[in-house]
Write a protein that holds these residues in place. Structure first.
Motif, PDB file in Angstrom:
ATOM      1  N   PHE A   1      20.594 118.973 -40.904  1.00 44.18           N
ATOM      2  CA  PHE A   1      19.474 119.393 -41.758  1.00 44.18           C
ATOM      3  C   PHE A   1      19.425 118.607 -43.063  1.00 44.18           C
ATOM      4  O   PHE A   1      18.365 118.191 -43.517  1.00 44.18           O
ATOM      5  CB  PHE A   1      19.605 120.870 -42.093  1.00 44.18           C
ATOM      6  N   ALA A   2      20.612 118.452 -43.686  1.00 51.66           N
ATOM      7  CA  ALA A   2      20.629 117.830 -45.008  1.00 51.66           C
ATOM      8  C   ALA A   2      20.143 116.384 -44.948  1.00 51.66           C
ATOM      9  O   ALA A   2      19.512 115.888 -45.883  1.00 51.66           O
ATOM     10  CB  ALA A   2      22.037 117.886 -45.588  1.00 51.66           C
ATOM     11  N   ALA A   3      20.427 115.691 -43.827  1.00 49.31           N
ATOM     12  CA  ALA A   3      19.958 114.312 -43.698  1.00 49.31           C
ATOM     13  C   ALA A   3      18.465 114.279 -43.369  1.00 49.31           C
ATOM     14  O   ALA A   3      17.739 113.377 -43.779  1.00 49.31           O
ATOM     15  CB  ALA A   3      20.753 113.604 -42.607  1.00 49.31           C
ATOM     16  N   MET A   4      18.020 115.293 -42.638  1.00 52.11           N
ATOM     17  CA  MET A   4      16.622 115.320 -42.187  1.00 52.11           C
ATOM     18  C   MET A   4      15.685 115.843 -43.282  1.00 52.11           C
ATOM     19  O   MET A   4      14.556 115.413 -43.428  1.00 52.11           O
ATOM     20  CB  MET A   4      16.560 116.245 -40.964  1.00 52.11           C
ATOM     21  N   VAL A   5      16.166 116.796 -44.048  1.00 49.24           N
ATOM     22  CA  VAL A   5      15.352 117.435 -45.095  1.00 49.24           C
ATOM     23  C   VAL A   5      16.066 117.251 -46.435  1.00 49.24           C
ATOM     24  O   VAL A   5      16.626 118.189 -46.971  1.00 49.24           O
ATOM     25  CB  VAL A   5      15.211 118.960 -44.821  1.00 49.24           C
TER      26      VAL A   5
END
Ligand code: ALA
Length: 507
Positions: free
Chosen positions: A101-105
């Protein structure tokens, strides 16, 4: 405008005509989130080393320095090492989900933002509200742990702080002569939070630099603890490895191992703080996974080593104290190292609070930007470029809680709240793989859905290990959150509508 700019006030005004409630399950698109990231006024100053240090800074704290003793002496005995491995495995699986998630958002707000993108507004609110337990309340918990080491160190120097001002209201404090007094307010705990808040208002660059130095100090002291004390480990201290159950759930035996995991989970909390700094990262797509998984891996290795050595050098029965590592080292005869541990705890726990409070204000920043919290939580100081008002308000509340509440109540509530957030993030990864399989994922959680399912199950098991009173407190907290959501946030939310409006205006 004055020397500060209240950024989101203008947005709120622009949005008032659109303030009609949309579905409880309204979601933000990833494109909208990325746009927000680009509009961010926060300074992008953090690289992979800073981010890993941010994670370690948030992870190593009261858990290893204080709760190790309580958990071993009241729940798990030497098998605390097993508890810590269970917790670490759960965190590793959840960490892999956070990293996706952190890389995507790459937007400040962590699990709150991920929920907005995957399951919708009401779940985002629940998680955001739940994360207050993780960040704000854990800063209070760490402040109380800090106060324990600070008071002990002052005593070693011959400085006496009035005992009633070192414990929460009503707590019994035993004096050196055996008499007892009732606590009034934990003044050192409250004051240290004020100091941390002041640093955070001044700015992330200074705070991250300070953090890196403090992180080095506390990590090295734990490594030295292991190196110095390892040769004093005695087999009899580790036997029986799992002491027999004492007749009720959580008091030794296998249920004690589970309760130990629930308590020690607190020690691992913090790696996800890296994800809350996404908007301050220079290259979030590459560096978020490095920061999250790197800090978790480093801390896990250090923790398992420290717990094994601690429980090998002293009987777990002697560890129900505020400074177990110091007690352990005293048992080896290496007394000169005891003050080093105390000083490192004093500085180290300070850095833990720094990161936790930083993370809390960034989550509030995101929630305010979405309209779920009042605009003042999104106000950025023009010169320092930090969410200064949010920091001051949050700091005041954290400070009062640290002064008034006991450490075990705080710690267990933080653990259960964070475990819940982790369960939801794990489920979110599975959901988003189904609803948005085509989305660009710079980092992919391996073996989906196995890893998220295992992460959720292990976190749930640790929640089950915690006492029923902690569950009740969690339910009360979530209920209060829902009341606020329906009374205020739902009517004011404009994040999704704002994104739509921007798109319309631009096209
Ligand atoms: N992991 C952090 C600590 O142990 C919260 O203090």
């Amino acid at each position: 405008m004055s020397s500060v700019s209240v950024v989101y006030k203008s947005l709120a005004t622009r949005h008032s005509p659109l303030a009609t409630p949309v579905s409880l399950f309204t979601r933000k698109s990833l494109a909208d989130l990325r746009q927000e990231s680009e509009r961010s006024l926060l300074l992008r100053s953090l690289g992979p080393l800073h981010l890993t240090a941010l994670g370690i800074g948030s992870i190593i704290g009261t858990g290893i320095f204080v709760f190790t003793g309580v958990a071993a002496s009241t729940a798990a005995g030497p098998a605390l090492v097993l508890s810590m491995i269970i917790s670490a495995v759960g965190c590793a699986f959840a960490g892999l989900c956070y990293a996706e998630f952190a890389a995507m958002v790459p937007v400040a707000g962590s699990a709150y933002t991920y929920a907005y993108a995957t399951v919708g507004e009401i779940f985002a609110w629940i998680i955001g509200w739940d994360l207050i337990l993780e960040y704000a309340l854990s800063a209070s918990t760490v402040a109380v742990g800090w106060s324990g080491y600070f008071v002990s160190f002052c005593r070693d120097l011959g400085l006496t702080i009035p005992p009633a001002l070192t414990a929460p209201r009503g707590a019994l404090v035993t004096l050196a002569n055996g008499s007892t007094v009732h606590g009034i307010f934990n003044l050192p705990a409250a004051l240290v939070v004020v100091l941390v808040s002041a640093l955070l208002v001044i700015g992330i660059r200074q705070s991250a630099g300070t953090n890196t130095v403090l992180v080095l100090i506390k990590s090295l002291v734990l490594v030295f603890f292991v190196a110095l004390a390892a040769s004093y480990v005695r087999r009899e201290n580790l036997t029986p490895f799992i002491p027999p159950n004492e007749g009720h759930f959580g008091a030794f035996g296998w249920s004690g191992v589970l309760r130990g995991a629930g308590i020690m989970f607190f020690a691992y909390i913090g790696f996800d703080a890296v994800s809350t700094a996404a908007q301050e990262a220079k290259n979030p797509q590459r560096d978020m996974p490095i920061g999250i998984l790197g800090s978790l891996a480093i801390c896990t290795v250090i923790y398992i080593a420290v717990a094994t050595v601690l429980l090998g050098i002293v009987s777990y029965k002697q560890l129900n104290v505020a400074d177990p590592l110091a007690v352990g080292i005293d048992a080896t005869g290496l007394r000169w190292f005891s003050p080093v541990i105390k000083i490192s705890a004093i500085f180290g726990l300070f850095s833990t609070m720094l990161v936790q409070m930083l993370a809390q204000t960034r989550i509030f920043y995101s929630m305010s930007r979405d309209g779920l919290l009042p605009p003042l939580f999104g106000a950025i100081h023009q010169r320092f470029r930090t969410p200064y008002l949010s920091t001051i308000i949050t700091g005041t509340i954290i400070s009062v809680a640290a002064g008034l509440l006991p450490i075990d109540l705080l710690g267990q509530l933080v653990s259960i709240g964070t475990l819940l957030a982790f369960v939801l993030v794990c489920i979110g990864v599975i959901l988003l793989r189904r609803t948005g399989p085509e989305l660009e994922r710079p980092f992919r959680t391996p073996w989906v859905p196995l890893v998220p399912i295992l992460g959720a199950v292990i976190c749930l098991a640790q929640m089950v290990g915690l006492p029923i009173q902690t569950w009740i407190r969690l339910l009360i907290w979530l209920t209060v959150g829902l009341v606020i959501y329906f009374a205020y946030s739902r009517r004011k939310a404009y994040g999704v509508r704002f994104a739509r409006l921007t798109t319309e205006t631009e096209s």
